[in-house]
Write a protein that holds these residues in place. Structure first.
Motif, PDB file in Angstrom:
ATOM      1  N   ARG A   8       0.864  -1.183   0.000  1.00  0.00           N
ATOM      2  CA  ARG A   8       0.000   0.000   0.000  1.00  0.00           C
ATOM      3  C   ARG A   8       0.895   1.226   0.000  1.00  0.00           C
ATOM      4  NH1 ARG A   8      -4.114  -2.314   4.471  1.00  0.00           N
ATOM      5  NH2 ARG A   8      -5.096  -3.816   3.096  1.00  0.00           N
ATOM      6  N   VAL A   9       0.833   1.997  -1.057  1.00  0.00           N
ATOM      7  CA  VAL A   9       1.705   3.157  -1.236  1.00  0.00           C
ATOM      8  C   VAL A   9       1.264   4.258  -0.260  1.00  0.00           C
ATOM      9  CG1 VAL A   9       2.542   4.887  -2.865  1.00  0.00           C
ATOM     10  CG2 VAL A   9       2.027   2.560  -3.660  1.00  0.00           C
ATOM     11  N   PRO A  10       2.117   4.614   0.714  1.00  0.00           N
ATOM     12  CA  PRO A  10       1.704   5.591   1.716  1.00  0.00           C
ATOM     13  C   PRO A  10       1.474   6.995   1.159  1.00  0.00           C
ATOM     14  CG  PRO A  10       3.926   4.752   2.198  1.00  0.00           C
ATOM     15  CD  PRO A  10       3.445   4.076   0.963  1.00  0.00           C
ATOM     16  N   ALA A  11       2.165   7.368   0.095  1.00  0.00           N
ATOM     17  CA  ALA A  11       2.069   8.727  -0.452  1.00  0.00           C
ATOM     18  C   ALA A  11       0.797   8.958  -1.276  1.00  0.00           C
ATOM     19  CB  ALA A  11       3.294   9.029  -1.306  1.00  0.00           C
ATOM     20  N   VAL A  12       0.123   7.859  -1.685  1.00  0.00           N
ATOM     21  CA  VAL A  12      -1.075   7.994  -2.523  1.00  0.00           C
ATOM     22  C   VAL A  12      -2.199   7.178  -1.878  1.00  0.00           C
ATOM     23  CG1 VAL A  12      -2.063   7.677  -4.822  1.00  0.00           C
ATOM     24  CG2 VAL A  12       0.375   8.188  -4.581  1.00  0.00           C
ATOM     25  N   GLU A  13      -3.184   7.876  -1.348  1.00  0.00           N
ATOM     26  CA  GLU A  13      -4.284   7.204  -0.654  1.00  0.00           C
ATOM     27  C   GLU A  13      -5.038   6.262  -1.592  1.00  0.00           C
ATOM     28  OE1 GLU A  13      -8.419   8.254   1.675  1.00  0.00           O
ATOM     29  OE2 GLU A  13      -6.983   9.843   1.299  1.00  0.00           O
ATOM     30  N   GLY A  14      -5.214   5.023  -1.158  1.00  0.00           N
ATOM     31  CA  GLY A  14      -5.977   4.039  -1.920  1.00  0.00           C
ATOM     32  C   GLY A  14      -5.201   3.284  -2.972  1.00  0.00           C
ATOM     33  N   LEU A  15      -3.919   3.584  -3.148  1.00  0.00           N
ATOM     34  CA  LEU A  15      -3.126   2.912  -4.182  1.00  0.00           C
ATOM     35  C   LEU A  15      -2.371   1.726  -3.600  1.00  0.00           C
ATOM     36  CD1 LEU A  15      -2.042   2.803  -7.102  1.00  0.00           C
ATOM     37  CD2 LEU A  15      -0.186   4.324  -6.352  1.00  0.00           C
ATOM     38  N   SER A  16      -2.494   0.577  -4.262  1.00  0.00           N
ATOM     39  CA  SER A  16      -1.756  -0.635  -3.892  1.00  0.00           C
ATOM     40  C   SER A  16      -1.055  -1.181  -5.125  1.00  0.00           C
ATOM     41  CB  SER A  16      -2.696  -1.711  -3.361  1.00  0.00           C
ATOM     42  OG  SER A  16      -3.347  -1.284  -2.199  1.00  0.00           O
TER      43      SER A  16
END
Length: 133
Positions: free
Chosen positions: A40-48
């Motif tokens: 889960r990419v912390p810099a972009v909400e909702g992106l995995s």
């Protein structure tokens, strides 16, 4: 993370055809390895971002073990982005299976006196958009 491994020392026993007893059965890989990961990419909400690596050993094609296929390894990659907009939750998925476009035989069943070879699917892109209302 998810992982799985199998090593199998299979051999034929009790066959009507005694000449194949002690040989490897058809369509059974000696080993199978699977590794999957999702981040889960912390810099972009909702992106995995995710990926899978699959490896299978060689397979026997003919009951007398005179023909076999090569081992193969496949890499799959994917991304998923989930976003809430108004009353809906939107999910965008993008993925590519068999990133390296590996060419291999994934199944080698022997039935009714015939050998069948099933090829691995070529590089395949997937895109989907889902709306949950």
């Amino acid at each position: 993370l998810a992982a799985g491994a199998m090593w199998l020392d299979a051999e034929r026993r009790g066959s009507r055809d005694a000449s194949i007893n002690g040989l490897r059965p058809t369509n059974v890989p000696e080993r199978s390895l699977r590794l999957g990961a999702e981040w889960r990419v912390p810099a972009v909400e909702g992106l995995s971002l995710g990926g899978n690596v699959l490896h299978e050993g060689d397979r026997i094609v003919l009951p007398d073990n005179s023909a076999r296929t090569d081992a193969w390894t496949r890499l799959d990659l994917a991304a998923r982005w989930v976003r809430r907009a108004g009353p809906a939750t939107w999910t965008l998925r993008v993925g590519v299976d068999n990133v390296t476009d590996e060419r291999a035989w994934t199944d080698t069943p022997y039935q009714f006196g015939h050998a069948y070879l099933f090829p691995m699917a070529p590089r395949t892109w997937r895109v989907s958009l889902q709306a949950d209302l």
